[in-house]
Write a protein that holds these residues in place. Sequence first.
Motif, PDB file in Angstrom:
ATOM      1  N   UNK A 176       0.823  -1.218   0.000  1.00 56.66           N
ATOM      2  CA  UNK A 176       0.000   0.000   0.000  1.00 56.66           C
ATOM      3  C   UNK A 176       0.859   1.272   0.000  1.00 56.66           C
ATOM      4  N   UNK A 177       2.089   1.167  -0.454  1.00 53.57           N
ATOM      5  CA  UNK A 177       3.031   2.291  -0.647  1.00 53.57           C
ATOM      6  C   UNK A 177       3.455   2.963   0.655  1.00 53.57           C
ATOM      7  N   UNK A 178       2.465   3.407   1.439  1.00 51.08           N
ATOM      8  CA  UNK A 178       2.756   4.089   2.698  1.00 51.08           C
ATOM      9  C   UNK A 178       3.663   5.300   2.539  1.00 51.08           C
ATOM     10  N   UNK A 179       3.473   6.048   1.460  1.00 48.40           N
ATOM     11  CA  UNK A 179       4.169   7.324   1.347  1.00 48.40           C
ATOM     12  C   UNK A 179       3.568   8.290   2.357  1.00 48.40           C
ATOM     13  N   UNK A 180       4.382   9.226   2.824  1.00 51.10           N
ATOM     14  CA  UNK A 180       3.878  10.179   3.824  1.00 51.10           C
ATOM     15  C   UNK A 180       2.978  11.202   3.131  1.00 51.10           C
ATOM     16  N   UNK A 181       1.721  11.195   3.514  1.00 52.69           N
ATOM     17  CA  UNK A 181       0.734  12.023   2.815  1.00 52.69           C
ATOM     18  C   UNK A 181       0.927  13.517   3.039  1.00 52.69           C
ATOM     19  N   UNK A 182       1.604  13.864   4.135  1.00 51.02           N
ATOM     20  CA  UNK A 182       1.769  15.282   4.431  1.00 51.02           C
ATOM     21  C   UNK A 182       3.025  15.871   3.792  1.00 51.02           C
ATOM     22  N   UNK A 183       3.713  15.075   2.994  1.00 49.35           N
ATOM     23  CA  UNK A 183       4.950  15.562   2.384  1.00 49.35           C
ATOM     24  C   UNK A 183       4.914  15.342   0.885  1.00 49.35           C
ATOM     25  N   UNK A 184       5.661  16.164   0.159  1.00 53.93           N
ATOM     26  CA  UNK A 184       5.750  15.927  -1.275  1.00 53.93           C
ATOM     27  C   UNK A 184       6.775  14.829  -1.565  1.00 53.93           C
ATOM     28  N   UNK A 185       6.922  14.523  -2.836  1.00 54.63           N
ATOM     29  CA  UNK A 185       7.773  13.405  -3.240  1.00 54.63           C
ATOM     30  C   UNK A 185       9.205  13.582  -2.731  1.00 54.63           C
ATOM     31  N   UNK A 186       9.748  14.782  -2.915  1.00 57.60           N
ATOM     32  CA  UNK A 186      11.131  15.026  -2.495  1.00 57.60           C
ATOM     33  C   UNK A 186      11.271  14.879  -0.984  1.00 57.60           C
ATOM     34  N   UNK A 187      10.334  15.466  -0.245  1.00 58.31           N
ATOM     35  CA  UNK A 187      10.402  15.386   1.224  1.00 58.31           C
ATOM     36  C   UNK A 187      10.276  13.946   1.698  1.00 58.31           C
ATOM     37  N   UNK A 191       8.632  14.733 -10.596  1.00 58.16           N
ATOM     38  CA  UNK A 191       7.455  14.838  -9.735  1.00 58.16           C
ATOM     39  C   UNK A 191       7.798  15.255  -8.312  1.00 58.16           C
ATOM     40  N   UNK A 192       8.998  15.818  -8.125  1.00 60.26           N
ATOM     41  CA  UNK A 192       9.444  16.154  -6.762  1.00 60.26           C
ATOM     42  C   UNK A 192       8.428  16.973  -5.985  1.00 60.26           C
ATOM     43  N   UNK A 193       7.685  17.819  -6.677  1.00 63.36           N
ATOM     44  CA  UNK A 193       6.769  18.726  -5.964  1.00 63.36           C
ATOM     45  C   UNK A 193       5.385  18.143  -5.739  1.00 63.36           C
ATOM     46  N   UNK A 194       5.143  16.965  -6.282  1.00 65.50           N
ATOM     47  CA  UNK A 194       3.797  16.392  -6.167  1.00 65.50           C
ATOM     48  C   UNK A 194       3.583  15.791  -4.792  1.00 65.50           C
ATOM     49  N   UNK A 195       2.325  15.832  -4.338  1.00 62.91           N
ATOM     50  CA  UNK A 195       1.949  15.138  -3.106  1.00 62.91           C
ATOM     51  C   UNK A 195       1.513  13.719  -3.500  1.00 62.91           C
ATOM     52  N   UNK A 196       1.664  12.741  -2.600  1.00 66.12           N
ATOM     53  CA  UNK A 196       1.285  11.371  -2.951  1.00 66.12           C
ATOM     54  C   UNK A 196      -0.110  11.262  -3.558  1.00 66.12           C
ATOM     55  N   UNK A 197      -1.074  12.028  -3.026  1.00 66.82           N
ATOM     56  CA  UNK A 197      -2.446  11.895  -3.530  1.00 66.82           C
ATOM     57  C   UNK A 197      -2.569  12.333  -4.987  1.00 66.82           C
ATOM     58  N   UNK A 198      -1.555  13.023  -5.504  1.00 62.82           N
ATOM     59  CA  UNK A 198      -1.613  13.488  -6.887  1.00 62.82           C
ATOM     60  C   UNK A 198      -0.960  12.506  -7.862  1.00 62.82           C
TER      61      UNK A 198
END
Lengths: 266, 245
Positions: B88-99, B132-139
Amino acid sequence: MSISEMNFFERMLYILDQYSGSFFRGAATTMVIALVCTFFGCVIGLLVGMLQAKEPDRKDNVVKRSLMHVVRFILTCYVEVFRGTPMMLQAAFIYYGASQVFHINLGMWSAALIIVSVNTGAYMAETVRGGILSVDPGQTEGARAIGMSYSSTMFHIVLPQAIRNIMPQIGNNLIINIKDTCVLSIIGTVELFFTFKSISGALYTYFEAATVTMAIYFVLTFTCSRILRYIETRMDGPANFDLATSDTLAFTSGLTKYNKNTGGSF
Amino acid sequence: MEKIIEVEHLVKTFGTNEVLKDISFDVEKGDVTSIIGASGSGKSTLLRCLNMLEEATSGKILYHGKNILNGEVNEDKLRTKVGMVFQSFNLFNNMNVLENCMIGQVNVLKRNKAEAKEKAMHYLSSVGMAQYVNAKPRQLSGGQKQRVAIARALAMDPEVLLFDEPTSALDPEMVGEVLDVMKELASTGMTMLVVTHEMAFARDVSNNVIYMYDGRIEEEGSPEKIFNNPGKERTQDFLSRFINK
Ligand SMILES: Nc1ncnc2c1ncn2[C@@H]1O[C@H](COP(=O)(O)OP(=O)(O)OP(=O)(O)O)[C@@H](O)[C@H]1O
Ligand SMILES: [Mg+2]
């Protein structure tokens, strides 16, 4: 023209004209108490809510575990008592209790600030606990899986998302606090409702004074709720993101706009 | 070859439910091990024991010869060396790709921001997500999220990467892009343990396949052996279900 000869609108204008200073001081007192206490209430709520949401760690020894149990029991009592009794009585209890039992004269301001903060904290604790639990456990796993500690995970990953999720409730609490400071008139705090009572008592124009005071309350709460909405959208960030140009390491130099619906332009 | 992980008689119980029963196997440097098996056979639990997301009940897990289960090895340190990629990826939703790709480096490895950013950009480029560094996971699409998750894990400079069904949550047309990244990673010599239902990946990319059945390793061997000449009837049964599909 005496006030008994005026019509409804003339009376309201008269009240506003004669008592604008009192209204202003009352409204300012109300707003200071509401804002300061919502802030400290959130701080209390964050601390209490975090402690209550923390799962006992299997590596903790017996002493630490039992200590956590005691702390949690006390916090639960605090939350339940302050959510379960009227704030007006809490105000009387703390203010008069402090002077009678401990011979401490809290003073009107500190009493008001303490009572509303502690009361808000009790509500916020539950909200924060719920907010933390609402964050997908996968977020914590993702953080732990790259070696982040419990506290780092909480601070950098979980709390920012929990706070965003509970922003509507924080706003709700602020609005409730703006209105509910009126119960502080029981300990003599001169806030907006107290101003209403003095004016209507002096002029015997309850209807007009109530209308004016209600309008002021509404302006205060409506303004706050709009500002909070704005903060929420700011927290969400832009709906679209900037697509970095193909020169990846120099991606600060030029950006093209990427729109999720229409795609990017290269 | 140097052994990185040695699992010896590993047992894991949840309450009275014994989920892993006497598991033993080794992972050598550069190995790509695929773990296959039916749902509920304990594949995820095994993987999660290896980076201590689950606490094993008994047995040993040696990491470079040191048993990680007796408290000698710091679990946060271990996790920087044994990375994980989730279904389920578990990327941090409050951070963008780079963060997402920097926070672990800065917070755990104490790298400075510039260094962390350079490293993050390096791995984001290698998975094709640098734009995509500036994108948020939801995008992002699922495949893009998973590639970022792989870059995030790689940015910690791990020695081993665990993948738990990395393509199972993806739409079919996105499976390929993630598998391609994983293939490329395997070819660079990264040590990988991959729980997967992608039999083609297990057959073509890995050099070792473990078939799990009901909490045990039913059969282990080279992909040629497991797929062309399985020794156990259960392995045959399991694989035939995939071939007939
Ligand atoms: N936290 C838990 N508490 C109790 N039982 C669990 C827990 N996690 C897993 N189990 C049980 O352990 C068994 C193995 O689960 P596991 O997730 O490891 O299987 P799996 O092989 O990964 O399956 P799948 O292919 O569906 O992902 C299952 O019977 C499951 O119900
Ligand atoms: Mg699984």
